[in-house]
Design an enzyme around this catalytic site. Structure first.
Site, short mmCIF file in Angstrom:
data_model
loop_
_atom_site.label_atom_id
_atom_site.label_comp_id
_atom_site.label_asym_id
_atom_site.label_seq_id
_atom_site.Cartn_x
_atom_site.Cartn_y
_atom_site.Cartn_z
N LYS A 1 7.99 0.08 7.51
CA LYS A 1 7.12 -0.65 6.82
C LYS A 1 8.20 -1.89 6.02
CE LYS A 1 3.00 -1.57 4.48
NZ LYS A 1 2.53 -0.52 3.56
N LYS B 1 7.06 5.31 -0.99
CA LYS B 1 7.58 4.07 -1.75
C LYS B 1 7.70 4.48 -3.28
CE LYS B 1 3.01 1.91 -2.59
NZ LYS B 1 2.25 0.62 -2.30
N GLU C 1 2.39 7.47 2.96
CA GLU C 1 3.64 6.36 2.84
C GLU C 1 4.41 6.85 1.93
OE1 GLU C 1 3.45 2.05 3.43
OE2 GLU C 1 2.88 1.98 1.22
#
Length: 255
Positions: free
Chosen positions: A114, A53, A51
Site C-alpha cells: 500500500k 498501519k 491492513e
C-alpha cells in the site's frame, strides 16, 4: 488534487528522488519467489484484506508502537485472506522494512504494498521485497501511467489493485487491471462513507474483482457489500485502533 493528497505526493516525489540519488533502485535484486494470487485468495477466503498501519493523516497516531511481525502473523492465522502493508513513513508510519518482515512471518498470505506509487521503480521494489500486488491510485496518476504501471507490475508477476474515488475516474481504469477498488475515503477531508462503494458498484466492470476500501466497521456491512458485487474488503483502522488488532479481526469474523 486536494491539499492533503498533494502534500503526500510531493513528499513521495522527494523520497523517490532521494532513492535515485542514493542508488537504492540500482541495488534491487529479483526475489526469486513466485508471487501469490491476491485475487484468488479474496475469492476463496473471507475476502478480508487486513491492513497494517501505525498512523494516518486524519487520525494521527493510531497504533504507533505496533509490531508488524506479531500483527501480520496474527492476521494470517485469524482469517485474513490477504494483508495490506503501508510503506509510507511520513504520513502513515510505515516502511519498506514492514513489508519485508510481513513476508517472512506470513509466507502463504498474499501481501499488497500500500503505497503512493509514482514511479515504476517503486513497483520493482515491491516485487523485490515480497509483495504480491501493488496499489495504483487514479487520483495520483494519469491514464497513461495507470496503463504503463499495470504492465510493469504484470511483467514482474504482480497483480494490480486500481483505486478509484469517483465514477469520473473510470476512464483511467486499465482494461487488464486485476482488481478495482473503491476508496470510501474523501481525499479532501479524509472522512469515510461506505455508501460510495454502493453507489459506484453497478458501474464497475463485471470482469474485475471488486474491492471496497476504508470505513468498514461491521460484518453486516461486509455482507451488504458482498451482495452488491464486492469480493474484497480492505479494513485497517477498525482493527489497528484496538490493543490486539489480530484478535479484533477474529472477533469481527465471529460476529
Amino acid at each position: 488534487m486536494d491539499s492533503i493528497l498533494q502534500k503526500i505526493v510531493d513528499s513521495k516525489r522527494r523520497e523517490v528522488l532521494a532513492c535515485y540519488i542514493a542508488g537504492v533502485y540500482e541495488n534491487l535484486r529479483e526475489s526469486g519467489r513466485t508471487p501469490l494470487s491476491f485475487k484468488k485468495a479474496l475469492i476463496e477466503g473471507s475476502g478480508i484484506i487486513a491492513e497494517f498501519k501505525r498512523r494516518s493523516p486524519s487520525k494521527g497516531d493510531i497504533n504507533p508502537m505496533a509490531d508488524v511481525s506479531k500483527i501480520v502473523n496474527g492476521y494470517s492465522l485469524n482469517g485474513a485472506s490477504c494483508c495490506s502493508i503501508l510503506t509510507d513513513t511520513p504520513f502513515f508510519g510505515g516502511a519498506i522494512s514492514d513489508l519485508i518482515v510481513a513476508r517472512k512471518v506470513a509466507p502463504s498470505t498474499p501481501l499488497l504494498r500500500k503505497e503512493f506509487i509514482i514511479d515504476a521503480n517503486q513497483i520493482r521494489e515491491a516485487a523485490a521485497w515480497g509483495a504480491d500486488a501493488v496499489l495504483l491510485i487514479a487520483s495520483v496518476l494519469d491514464k497513461d501511467e495507470m496503463n504503463s504501471f499495470t504492465t510493469v507490475a504484470h511483467d514482474l508477476g504482480l497483480e494490480v489493485l486500481c483505486e478509484l474515488h469517483s465514477v469520473e475516474e473510470l476512464d483511467k481504469l486499465p482494461v487488464n487491471a486485476d482488481m478495482v477498488g473503491i476508496n470510501n475515503r474523501n481525499l479532501a477531508t479524509f472522512d469515510t462513507d461506505i455508501s460510495r462503494s454502493s453507489m459506484i458498484a453497478s458501474q464497475l466492470p463485471s470482469s474485475m474483482i471488486k474491492v471496497a476500501e476504508s470505513g468498514i466497521r461491521t460484518l453486516a456491512e461486509v455482507k451488504r457489500l458482498r451482495k452488491e458485487g464486492y469480493s474484497g474488503f480492505l479494513i485497517g483502522e477498525t482493527f489497528m485502533c484496538q490493543t490486539e488488532p489480530a484478535e479484533a479481526l477474529k472477533r469481527f469474523l465471529n460476529e
